[in-house]
Design an enzyme around this catalytic site. Structure first.
Site, PDB file in Angstrom:
ATOM      1  N   THR A   1      12.407   6.191   7.298  1.00 52.13           N
ATOM      2  CA  THR A   1      11.666   6.685   8.462  1.00 52.13           C
ATOM      3  C   THR A   1      10.174   6.675   8.170  1.00 52.13           C
ATOM      4  O   THR A   1       9.744   7.132   7.104  1.00 52.13           O
ATOM      5  CB  THR A   1      12.124   8.124   8.806  1.00 52.13           C
ATOM      6  OG1 THR A   1      13.534   8.069   9.026  1.00 52.13           O
ATOM      7  CG2 THR A   1      11.420   8.663  10.031  1.00 52.13           C
TER       8      THR A   1
ATOM      9  N   SER B   1      -3.485   0.826  -1.331  1.00 55.28           N
ATOM     10  CA  SER B   1      -3.084   2.240  -1.284  1.00 55.28           C
ATOM     11  C   SER B   1      -4.150   3.060  -0.567  1.00 55.28           C
ATOM     12  O   SER B   1      -5.340   2.898  -0.855  1.00 55.28           O
ATOM     13  CB  SER B   1      -2.984   2.785  -2.723  1.00 55.28           C
ATOM     14  OG  SER B   1      -1.674   3.082  -3.056  1.00 55.28           O
ATOM     15  N   ALA B   2      -3.730   3.954   0.329  1.00 52.94           N
ATOM     16  CA  ALA B   2      -4.695   4.712   1.137  1.00 52.94           C
ATOM     17  C   ALA B   2      -5.517   5.718   0.339  1.00 52.94           C
ATOM     18  O   ALA B   2      -6.679   5.977   0.659  1.00 52.94           O
ATOM     19  CB  ALA B   2      -3.948   5.446   2.256  1.00 52.94           C
ATOM     20  N   HIS B   3      -4.915   6.277  -0.712  1.00 53.00           N
ATOM     21  CA  HIS B   3      -5.627   7.389  -1.371  1.00 53.00           C
ATOM     22  C   HIS B   3      -6.806   6.941  -2.231  1.00 53.00           C
ATOM     23  O   HIS B   3      -7.536   7.772  -2.776  1.00 53.00           O
ATOM     24  CB  HIS B   3      -4.656   8.257  -2.187  1.00 53.00           C
ATOM     25  CG  HIS B   3      -4.110   7.607  -3.415  1.00 53.00           C
ATOM     26  ND1 HIS B   3      -4.551   7.951  -4.676  1.00 53.00           N
ATOM     27  CD2 HIS B   3      -3.177   6.655  -3.589  1.00 53.00           C
ATOM     28  CE1 HIS B   3      -3.888   7.224  -5.568  1.00 53.00           C
ATOM     29  NE2 HIS B   3      -3.039   6.441  -4.928  1.00 53.00           N
TER      30      HIS B   3
ATOM     31  N   CYS C   1      -2.642  13.728 -23.753  1.00 46.55           N
ATOM     32  CA  CYS C   1      -2.966  14.987 -23.063  1.00 46.55           C
ATOM     33  C   CYS C   1      -3.329  14.757 -21.603  1.00 46.55           C
ATOM     34  O   CYS C   1      -2.803  15.384 -20.715  1.00 46.55           O
ATOM     35  CB  CYS C   1      -4.120  15.764 -23.697  1.00 46.55           C
ATOM     36  SG  CYS C   1      -3.839  16.109 -25.414  1.00 46.55           S
TER      37      CYS C   1
END
Ligand code: PMP
Length: 376
Positions: A237, A200-202, A323
């Site tokens: 796309t 994953s890029a993040h 929470c």
């Protein structure tokens, strides 16, 4: 001061990544599937990014498929591979995988056609590779082995090279979720006999909502999303700006991550020393050997993680309980270790932007809040 120490959850986008993405919103906005010039321009950018992503794991470029992230990549490979198995097969995975693996194999198991074997880690978070080897040697109905390259909570690095070797010897497909390992552990899918890998890029200073599945042989999976098959194993796309950002994040990673790892490791050790020098009854969850350089996971006796996290709005760390994560249960990873006081476990993830000054500030604040809770 505000100190962000939750880089396992996500990282800020590198400014250079944002810059690289910019032209692709308004000027170079083409659909890479279109055959005209505007489409060609976007396609070239996507293909350049594919090369940049492939380079991080030494994969052939055409074995990289862009996805919306590691969650989608994990789903495609696990569901897609099992869907192509005509006779009942089993998936072997571990009890400390990310939920995108665990919930997916749970679903496959419930659907009834195929089974699941969950390898249990020990109290340090380690896996017995002898147990894995024994199962593979004695059971010829294993369809896939899926073991993460590094754990997102306790930072344990698994020996994927050895697992790849065991799988190859037994002729079993090997998938690894390398989301947390990319940029921190060297991965070479060819040398390590990895058949599929999710990322994953993040987590590497790229944008959210984009990731990749490396898959050596795409014909092994049946796509779960059907449409234009733009990425062969999935459809839709292409998210060109995000793909370009992901590529740039990978380019930076190759150049800069070796030095960053050392700096981050020094900061992690500094923080750990300061906390253990100043507070009693702190336990480290997971082994310190073979651990991601940016990870700490600590149980601070008598201090619920939630109290600590909510008690400091200037130091951002993570807890696995209510929470904060909307999940009332302590993390399945911490419970898998058999740790007492699982609700007192906090996770700290250091990033490339953190400084010594920030680490010292965070340490002082944690000590202050722990002392206040303990004496209160
Ligand atoms: N696997 C691991 C090990 C992770 O840490 C994460 C993100 N926390 C994922 C998969 C899922 O990544 P994403 O949410 O980007 O799809």
């Amino acid at each position: 001061m505000r100190v962000y120490l939750d880089h396992h959850s996500t990282t800020p986008c590198d400014e250079r990544v944002v810059e690289a993405m910019k032209p692709f919103w308004t000027e170079r906005f083409g659909n890479p599937s279109a055959v005209h010039e505007v489409g060609n321009d976007a396609r070239e950018a996507v293909e350049q990014a594919r090369e940049q992503v492939a380079a991080v794991i030494n994969a052939p470029t055409d074995a990289i498929c862009f996805t919306s992230g590691a969650t989608e990549a994990n789903n495609i490979v696990l569901q897609g591979l099992m869907a192509k198995c005509t006779s009942p097969r089993k998936i072997i995975t571990t009890n400390v995988e990310h939920s995108s693996v665990l919930k997916t194999v749970d679903r496959i198991n419930q659907d009834g056609a195929h089974g699941v074997i969950l390898l249990q880690v020990d109290g340090q978070g380690l896996l017995s590779l002898t147990a894995l080897n024994d199962i593979l040697a004695s059971d010829d109905t294993i369809g896939i082995v899926s073991v993460m390259a590094a754990n997102n909570e306790i930072g344990t690095i698994y020996n994927i090279e050895k697992i790849g070797e065991i799988c190859k010897r037994n002729n079993v497909f090997f998938h690894t979720d390398a989301t947390q390992a990319i940029g921190k552990v060297d991965i070479d899918v060819q040398r390590m006999n990895i058949d599929a890998l999710s990322m994953s890029a993040h987590k590497i200073y790229g944008p959210k909502g984009i990731g990749a599945l490396y898959i050596k042989d795409k014909s092994r999976v049946k796509p779960i999303i059907c449409g234009g098959f733009q990425e062969e194993v999935t459809s839709g796309t292409s998210n060109v700006p995000a793909i370009v950002g992901f590529g740039e994040a990978c380019r930076l990673l190759i150049e800069e991550s070796p030095a960053e790892r050392e700096q981050i490791g020094r900061l992690r050790d500094r923080l750990l020393k300061s906390l253990t020098d100043n507070l009693d009854d702190i336990k480290i969850n997971g082994t310190m050997e073979n651990r991601l350089p940016n990870n700490l996971n600590l149980t601070i006796k008598g201090v619920q993680a939630e109290a600590l996290v909510l008690g400091m709005d200037d130091v951002i760390v993570s807890s696995g309980s209510a929470c904060i994560s909307q999940n009332p249960e302590p993390s399945h990873v911490i419970r898998a270790l058999g740790v007492d006081n699982a609700d007192c476990a906090i996770r700290i993830g250091i990033g490339k932007g953190n400084t010594e000054e920030e680490i010292d500030y965070a340490s002082a604040r944690i000590i202050e809040v722990v002392n206040a809770v303990r004496s209160g």
